[in-house]
Design an enzyme around this catalytic site. Structure first.
Site, PDB file in Angstrom:
ATOM      1  N   GLY A  36       0.823  -1.205   0.000  1.00 40.89           N
ATOM      2  CA  GLY A  36       0.000   0.000   0.000  1.00 40.89           C
ATOM      3  C   GLY A  36       0.857   1.254   0.000  1.00 40.89           C
ATOM      4  O   GLY A  36       2.083   1.193  -0.160  1.00 40.89           O
ATOM      5  N   ALA A  37       0.211   2.386   0.181  1.00 44.03           N
ATOM      6  CA  ALA A  37       0.926   3.664   0.251  1.00 44.03           C
ATOM      7  C   ALA A  37       0.068   4.664   1.010  1.00 44.03           C
ATOM      8  O   ALA A  37      -1.150   4.503   1.112  1.00 44.03           O
ATOM      9  CB  ALA A  37       1.216   4.194  -1.150  1.00 44.03           C
ATOM     10  N   ASP A  38       0.712   5.681   1.508  1.00 46.08           N
ATOM     11  CA  ASP A  38      -0.010   6.778   2.158  1.00 46.08           C
ATOM     12  C   ASP A  38      -0.353   7.862   1.153  1.00 46.08           C
ATOM     13  O   ASP A  38      -1.377   8.533   1.289  1.00 46.08           O
ATOM     14  CB  ASP A  38       0.827   7.335   3.312  1.00 46.08           C
TER      15      ASP A  38
ATOM     16  N   GLY B   1       5.114   4.451   5.017  1.00 49.31           N
ATOM     17  CA  GLY B   1       5.628   4.437   6.376  1.00 49.31           C
ATOM     18  C   GLY B   1       4.618   4.856   7.426  1.00 49.31           C
ATOM     19  O   GLY B   1       4.951   4.947   8.602  1.00 49.31           O
TER      20      GLY B   1
ATOM     21  N   GLU C 212      10.033  -2.391   4.028  1.00 46.90           N
ATOM     22  CA  GLU C 212       9.268  -2.298   2.774  1.00 46.90           C
ATOM     23  C   GLU C 212      10.192  -1.922   1.619  1.00 46.90           C
ATOM     24  O   GLU C 212      10.117  -2.504   0.533  1.00 46.90           O
ATOM     25  CB  GLU C 212       8.146  -1.264   2.923  1.00 46.90           C
TER      26      GLU C 212
END
Ligand code: 5RP
Length: 222
Positions: free
Chosen positions: A83-85, A96, A104
């Site tokens: 995933g990602a922010d 993170g 990651e």
């Protein structure tokens, strides 16, 4: 669909990239958790996975998925799913939010293709609204904070949090990350920084974006 339903639909769409009898690179987070549950339900066998966090390792082991030590794997790992922010249109990422950025980045670097899975709220024009996580060796906290302030950011210690590697996280508010690759390199060069949450050197190759009109496949814009 609510955000969780979008995350689940996106995570399950990533299963299409998994081939029988391979080792899968697995990220961390609530979207990835849906992916892990989907891996466990595949109607073909995979050899197992390499993991980016203790949390993902536990979840996979609970499902009976074999988790390899990354250093023992000699074969090609075709796909990393995480995933990602935030993602920009070049598929440069901020990661993170869950604090697993270092592992990651290591696992992503070992895999041929990075398939990022995210709901539509994560696609942004410019990275930086989400506070940028940086994993830091504890004794370098003040030094790294000063350097990030000089770059225009406002560092905040993630209270009560220790990474899987025994370090702290500084979350940097207020940055406008218009040149992700240059900023990733600049932050990486500060002594005491273990990893910055900018993933530009290892940007995603494909973004699967969960939207109310379905899961869209996005490739990096030029
Ligand atoms: C963890 C991460 C996650 O991929 C990121 O925080 C997104 O998480 P979620 O899928 O829960 O929204 O980088 O370190």
């Amino acid at each position: 669909m609510d955000q969780n339903q979008l995350k689940k639909a996106t995570a399950l769409a990533a299963l299409e990239y998994i081939k029988p009898n391979t080792i899968v690179g697995v990220g961390t987070g609530s979207t990835v958790n849906f992916f892990i549950d989907g891996l466990a339900d595949l109607d073909f066998e995979i050899k197992g996975a390499v993991s980016s966090s203790e949390a993902s390792t536990r979840r996979m082991q609970e499902h009976g998925i074999k988790v390899f030590d990354l250093n023992e794997v000699t074969e090609t790992i075709p796909v990393y799913v995480d995933g990602a922010d935030e993602s920009d249109s070049g598929l440069n990422l901020i990661k993170g939010g869950g604090g697993a950025l270092t592992r990651e980045k290591i696992v992503a670097a070992c895999c041929e293709q990075f398939v990022c899975i995210a709901d539509e709220s994560k696609l942004v024009e410019t990275l930086g609204k989400f506070p940028l996580p940086i994993e830091v060796i504890p004794m370098a906290q003040s030094l790294v904070a000063q350097k990030l302030k000089a770059m225009g950011g406002e560092p905040m210690l993630r209270e009560g949090f220790t990474t899987d590697n025994g370090n702290i996280i500084l979350d940097i508010h207020g940055l406008q990350i218009t040149t992700p690759l240059a900023m990733e390199k600049e932050i990486n060069n500060i002594p005491g920084v273990v990893t910055t949450g900018i993933f530009a050197l290892h940007a995603a190759n494909i973004l699967l974006l969960g939207t109310s009109e379905g899961v869209k496949k996005i490739l990096p814009a030029d």
